[in-house]
Write a protein that holds these residues in place. Structure first.
Motif, short mmCIF file in Angstrom:
data_model
loop_
_atom_site.label_atom_id
_atom_site.label_comp_id
_atom_site.label_asym_id
_atom_site.label_seq_id
_atom_site.Cartn_x
_atom_site.Cartn_y
_atom_site.Cartn_z
N LEU A 153 0.85 -1.19 0.00
CA LEU A 153 0.00 0.00 0.00
C LEU A 153 0.89 1.24 0.00
O LEU A 153 1.56 1.54 0.98
CB LEU A 153 -0.91 0.00 1.23
CG LEU A 153 -1.91 1.16 1.33
CD1 LEU A 153 -2.87 1.16 0.15
CD2 LEU A 153 -2.68 1.09 2.65
N LYS B 174 -2.57 5.31 1.39
CA LYS B 174 -3.85 4.90 1.96
C LYS B 174 -4.98 5.83 1.55
O LYS B 174 -6.08 5.39 1.21
CB LYS B 174 -3.73 4.85 3.49
CG LYS B 174 -4.97 4.32 4.18
CD LYS B 174 -4.76 4.23 5.69
CE LYS B 174 -6.00 3.67 6.38
NZ LYS B 174 -5.78 3.57 7.87
N GLU B 175 -4.69 7.14 1.55
CA GLU B 175 -5.74 8.12 1.24
C GLU B 175 -6.26 7.95 -0.19
O GLU B 175 -7.46 8.04 -0.45
CB GLU B 175 -5.20 9.55 1.43
CG GLU B 175 -4.98 9.94 2.88
CD GLU B 175 -3.75 9.29 3.48
OE1 GLU B 175 -2.86 8.86 2.70
OE2 GLU B 175 -3.69 9.18 4.72
N GLU B 176 -5.35 7.70 -1.12
CA GLU B 176 -5.74 7.58 -2.52
C GLU B 176 -5.84 6.13 -2.97
O GLU B 176 -6.09 5.85 -4.13
CB GLU B 176 -4.75 8.35 -3.41
CG GLU B 176 -4.70 9.84 -3.09
CD GLU B 176 -3.82 10.60 -4.06
OE1 GLU B 176 -3.75 10.21 -5.25
OE2 GLU B 176 -3.21 11.60 -3.64
N HIS B 177 -5.61 5.21 -2.05
CA HIS B 177 -5.67 3.77 -2.30
C HIS B 177 -4.82 3.40 -3.53
O HIS B 177 -5.31 2.79 -4.49
CB HIS B 177 -7.10 3.29 -2.47
CG HIS B 177 -7.22 1.78 -2.36
ND1 HIS B 177 -6.95 1.10 -1.18
CD2 HIS B 177 -7.53 0.84 -3.29
CE1 HIS B 177 -7.10 -0.20 -1.39
NE2 HIS B 177 -7.45 -0.38 -2.67
N VAL C 267 -1.88 1.14 -4.84
CA VAL C 267 -1.28 -0.14 -4.44
C VAL C 267 -0.28 -0.61 -5.49
O VAL C 267 -0.57 -0.60 -6.69
CB VAL C 267 -2.37 -1.21 -4.24
CG1 VAL C 267 -1.75 -2.56 -3.88
CG2 VAL C 267 -3.36 -0.78 -3.15
#
Length: 414
Positions: free
Chosen positions: A107, A110-113, A115
């Motif tokens: 990841l 996290k905020e914009e996802h 990966v």
């Protein structure tokens, strides 16, 4: 043994300095901010004990590590570039360190996802258990080619601190603007004064390359005629429709997304237009010189055919050669590739000898009189948010540099 922590700290100190180059600039370097890292590198080379450190008015950096043997040894060089690609932002890089990578998704943001997944980037799995450095998903990383710079500086520092390792004279060179095709344009080969060199600018561990594309750019300008659409019959000429004819007349399957290995392509990378004028920008690539020339002729012939069809000059095509396959210059001195291959094998790396589907400063330098194969620097997914580099690959690249220097001092070149 090269310190992992030392490599990480040095690399991060480079990538957090924005050095994005600009293809629209006429200066060298193309961006003022490249000077920030260039000046730092020149001072760092002095601080580790390199001699004859210089930085010229165009930010090209050179330095010398004197020979520590009495017998004659060829002078070898190691070269890397400090600019980063304008394809994706290199400002405010926030490197993330992932110890003992477990082989699954990473990841990045996290905020914009965002990966980084081995399901899409399969090469990731080969680095399970290693330490990876990634971006936070909002910038590129800059391993292309700050990993190469880190490895060269670290190797020179290691050789200076371990005088028991025999080597001849070694030259290092760092260049601006490689990412916009100008890295070698103002490189002073005579001043560098090496018999041959290696660019540390490849990707995955083990890569060793002495072939690359022949390359040209093509700018196609289409002239239309604007008329009020209500009264346009028999009068309007829509340049965008002619542009579409041109695009569709080129071999559809000979594009980057449909080719690999030694297959060449036509790549439409920019298109802008309206009724009155449309401009297409292509790059032409092929490893084979004959096929390369034939591709240029295809574009010229298509231009002539469309002009004939419309009864006037509606299209102009300007094609400019950019660089050529360095194979022609490397094959007569294949011992320089053999030494690099032997160095990799000596430290437990399986060489991956393949052709570059792109270009390198080494291509232009080879035609300027400095034969210059390309060696891995370790990074993956260059020019974008998913870029990463295994620290262990950077350490191995550093060891390869040291081993090449050592092997060259032991060879009989008479």
């Amino acid at each position: 043994m090269i310190s992992k922590e030392h490599i990480i700290n040095r690399f991060i100190s480079y990538v957090t300095i924005d050095t994005e180059s600009d293809p629209n600039s006429k200066t060298t370097p193309s961006t003022e901010k490249q000077w920030n890292l260039a000046k730092k590198l020149a001072e760092e080379l002095k601080s580790i004990g390199m001699e004859d450190v210089s930085i010229d008015e165009h930010a090209y950096i050179m330095a010398t590590l004197p020979s520590n043997v009495e017998h004659d040894v060829p002078t070898i060089g190691f070269i890397a570039h400090f600019d980063t690609s304008p394809d994706f932002t290199g400002a405010n890089v926030k490197p993330q360190i992932h110890e003992n990578y477990l082989g699954g998704d990473i990841l990045l943001n996290k905020e914009e996802h965002i990966v980084l997944s081995p399901d899409y980037f399969e090469d990731l799995r080969q680095y399970t258990g290693q330490t990876l450095i990634t971006t936070d998903g909002t910038t590129l990383l800059g391993a292309d080619d700050k990993a190469g710079i880190c490895e060269i500086v670290s190797a020179m520092e290691y050789l200076i601190n371990h005088p028991d390792i025999q080597h001849g004279k070694i030259k290092v060179g760092f260049t601006p603007d490689e990412e916009i095709g100008r890295g070698a344009h103002k490189f002073d080969v005579e001043k560098f004064a090496a018999d041959w060199a290696y660019t540390m600018d490849g990707s995955q561990i083990g890569e060793l390359e002495y072939e690359n594309f022949n390359a040209a750019s093509a700018v196609i300008k289409i002239k239309g005629k604007i008329v009020h659409p209500g009264y346009a019959k028999g009068k309007m000429i829509n340049s965008m429709y002619i542009a579409t004819e041109f695009i569709n007349s080129l071999p559809r399957m000979e594009t980057p997304e449909h080719t690999d290995g030694y297959q060449g392509f036509f790549h439409l990378h920019d298109m802008r237009g309206d009724v009155e004028q449309t401009e297409l920008q292509y790059i032409i690539r092929d490893h084979d010189k004959g096929h390369f020339e034939a591709r240029k002729e295809v574009m010229k012939k298509l231009t002539a055919e469309l002009n004939s069809q419309y009864g006037r000059e509606v299209i102009t095509t300007e094609i400019k050669d950019q660089y050529y396959n360095m194979k022609e210059k490397i094959e007569p001195v294949m011992h320089i590739v053999d030494i690099a291959e032997e160095a990799m094998e000596a430290i437990g790396i399986t060489p991956i000898i393949k052709a570059i589907r792109g270009g390198t400063d080494g291509s232009q330098l080879s035609y300027m009189g400095l034969p210059c194969p390309n060696i891995f620097a370790g990074g993956h997914n260059f020019h974008g948010r998913y870029e990463y580099v295994p620290v262990e690959s950077m350490i191995k690249a550093t060891e390869v540099i040291c081993k090449i220097a050592e092997l060259t001092a032991k060879k009989d070149f008479i």
